[in-house]
Motif scaffolding. Structure first.
Motif, PDB file in Angstrom:
ATOM      1  N   GLY A   1      26.953 -22.895 -13.800  1.00  9.38           N
ATOM      2  CA  GLY A   1      27.851 -23.240 -12.705  1.00  9.38           C
ATOM      3  C   GLY A   1      27.098 -23.280 -11.386  1.00  9.38           C
ATOM      4  O   GLY A   1      25.904 -22.988 -11.322  1.00  9.38           O
ATOM      5  N   HIS A   2      27.789 -23.672 -10.316  1.00  4.76           N
ATOM      6  CA  HIS A   2      27.155 -23.690  -9.000  1.00  4.76           C
ATOM      7  C   HIS A   2      26.512 -22.328  -8.759  1.00  4.76           C
ATOM      8  O   HIS A   2      27.048 -21.300  -9.154  1.00  4.76           O
ATOM      9  N   CYS A   3      25.401 -22.330  -8.073  1.00  3.56           N
ATOM     10  CA  CYS A   3      24.646 -21.075  -7.936  1.00  3.56           C
ATOM     11  C   CYS A   3      24.895 -20.406  -6.577  1.00  3.56           C
ATOM     12  O   CYS A   3      25.624 -19.431  -6.501  1.00  3.56           O
ATOM     13  N   PHE A   4      24.293 -20.886  -5.524  1.00  2.29           N
ATOM     14  CA  PHE A   4      24.530 -20.369  -4.175  1.00  2.29           C
ATOM     15  C   PHE A   4      25.586 -21.261  -3.544  1.00  2.29           C
ATOM     16  O   PHE A   4      25.369 -22.459  -3.383  1.00  2.29           O
ATOM     17  N   LEU A   5      26.742 -20.700  -3.158  1.00  6.75           N
ATOM     18  CA  LEU A   5      27.793 -21.595  -2.681  1.00  6.75           C
ATOM     19  C   LEU A   5      28.709 -21.008  -1.642  1.00  6.75           C
ATOM     20  O   LEU A   5      28.919 -19.796  -1.575  1.00  6.75           O
ATOM     21  N   LEU A   6      29.247 -21.922  -0.843  1.00  3.16           N
ATOM     22  CA  LEU A   6      30.333 -21.649   0.085  1.00  3.16           C
ATOM     23  C   LEU A   6      31.590 -22.128  -0.623  1.00  3.16           C
ATOM     24  O   LEU A   6      31.646 -23.269  -1.075  1.00  3.16           O
ATOM     25  N   GLU A   7      32.600 -21.284  -0.722  1.00  4.49           N
ATOM     26  CA  GLU A   7      33.706 -21.601  -1.627  1.00  4.49           C
ATOM     27  C   GLU A   7      34.780 -22.525  -1.069  1.00  4.49           C
ATOM     28  O   GLU A   7      35.178 -23.471  -1.730  1.00  4.49           O
ATOM     29  N   ASP A   8      35.280 -22.260   0.118  1.00  4.06           N
ATOM     30  CA  ASP A   8      36.465 -22.991   0.568  1.00  4.06           C
ATOM     31  C   ASP A   8      36.249 -23.908   1.770  1.00  4.06           C
ATOM     32  O   ASP A   8      37.206 -24.460   2.298  1.00  4.06           O
ATOM     33  N   GLY A   9      35.028 -24.033   2.263  1.00 10.30           N
ATOM     34  CA  GLY A   9      34.770 -24.900   3.400  1.00 10.30           C
ATOM     35  C   GLY A   9      35.163 -24.306   4.737  1.00 10.30           C
ATOM     36  O   GLY A   9      35.104 -24.976   5.769  1.00 10.30           O
ATOM     37  N   ILE A  10      35.583 -23.048   4.755  1.00 11.90           N
ATOM     38  CA  ILE A  10      35.970 -22.362   5.997  1.00 11.90           C
ATOM     39  C   ILE A  10      34.895 -21.369   6.431  1.00 11.90           C
ATOM     40  O   ILE A  10      35.030 -20.722   7.466  1.00 11.90           O
ATOM     41  N   GLU A  11      33.831 -21.279   5.677  1.00  8.44           N
ATOM     42  CA  GLU A  11      32.775 -20.309   5.920  1.00  8.44           C
ATOM     43  C   GLU A  11      31.769 -20.881   6.915  1.00  8.44           C
ATOM     44  O   GLU A  11      31.278 -21.998   6.724  1.00  8.44           O
ATOM     45  N   THR A  12      31.442 -20.140   7.973  1.00 11.04           N
ATOM     46  CA  THR A  12      30.519 -20.614   9.001  1.00 11.04           C
ATOM     47  C   THR A  12      29.543 -19.507   9.403  1.00 11.04           C
ATOM     48  O   THR A  12      29.817 -18.326   9.208  1.00 11.04           O
ATOM     49  N   GLY A  13      28.409 -19.931   9.958  1.00  9.68           N
ATOM     50  CA  GLY A  13      27.432 -18.990  10.499  1.00  9.68           C
ATOM     51  C   GLY A  13      26.597 -18.256   9.472  1.00  9.68           C
ATOM     52  O   GLY A  13      25.825 -17.363   9.821  1.00  9.68           O
ATOM     53  N   ASN A  14      26.730 -18.601   8.211  1.00  8.25           N
ATOM     54  CA  ASN A  14      25.941 -17.949   7.161  1.00  8.25           C
ATOM     55  C   ASN A  14      24.545 -18.554   7.139  1.00  8.25           C
ATOM     56  O   ASN A  14      24.358 -19.725   7.462  1.00  8.25           O
ATOM     57  N   LYS A  15      23.557 -17.741   6.750  1.00  9.19           N
ATOM     58  CA  LYS A  15      22.171 -18.197   6.722  1.00  9.19           C
ATOM     59  C   LYS A  15      21.597 -18.018   5.325  1.00  9.19           C
ATOM     60  O   LYS A  15      21.532 -16.897   4.821  1.00  9.19           O
ATOM     61  N   PHE A  16      21.177 -19.143   4.733  1.00  8.96           N
ATOM     62  CA  PHE A  16      20.524 -19.159   3.431  1.00  8.96           C
ATOM     63  C   PHE A  16      19.040 -19.417   3.694  1.00  8.96           C
ATOM     64  O   PHE A  16      18.655 -20.539   4.021  1.00  8.96           O
TER      65      PHE A  16
END
Length: 185
Positions: free
Chosen positions: A76-91
């Protein structure tokens, strides 16, 4: 990690093997679930091997640092933002290798939208208002990086000010996708 706004969680140096429950919503090796602003929280230098479903899921969580994690032979998807409302995260400098198609995917659940783990990407990106620097996606059965700019889920309506299709890309630099069977970027 669930509902911990303003808590500086620190998850470093853990080896996760055979975690994740295939086909079940919310059952992932590392899952930040509706935590809100977690500025100062860190997920760093962990390994996720032979995951049965996904790797690191960031859901309703902002300002999380994900750095130098390794995921190998996952479904399945590995590193992901789930709902499109997530901001400011750093990968930053994460590696995902051998992202595979699971035997069972999460059922479609109304506002949760259509699940796409049957075409998994190593990095599944639903909101561009985040940072990706120096990540590597290698050997996915489908794609390395997938931008699917959308809002979904039961709380999406609370974020009317966000529009992933119009938000600017914060930073996407020095990322590499190779040996993936599908489209990589």
């Amino acid at each position: 990690v669930m509902h911990t706004p303003l808590v500086q969680q620190h998850l470093e140096g853990v080896d996760f093997q055979n975690f994740g429950q295939q086909g079940k919503l919310g059952r992932y090796p590392i899952h930040f679930h509706l935590c809100g602003n977690v500025d100062g929280a860190v997920v760093k230098k962990n390994t996720i091997r032979h995951s049965n479903q996904r790797c690191v899921v960031v859901h309703g969580t902002d300002n999380l640092l994900l750095e130098e994690n390794i995921a190998f032979d996952t479904k399945g998807h590995c590193f992901l933002l789930e709902d499109g409302i997530e901001t400011g995260n750093k990968f930053i400098r994460n590696l995902g290798a051998q992202t595979r198609i699971p035997e069972a995917i999460i059922p479609n659940m109304g506002s949760n939208g259509i699940e796409t783990d049957d075409s998994p990407s190593t990095f599944w990106i639903t909101n561009p208002a985040n940072t990706w620097v120096g990540n590597v996606a290698a050997g996915s059965e489908t794609s390395g990086f997938w931008f699917e700019l959308l809002k979904r889920g039961p709380i999406a309506e609370q974020y009317s000010h966000l529009d992933p299709k119009r938000d600017a890309l914060t930073l996407f630099r020095d990322n590499v996708a190779h040996s993936n069977k599908g489209v990589s970027l």
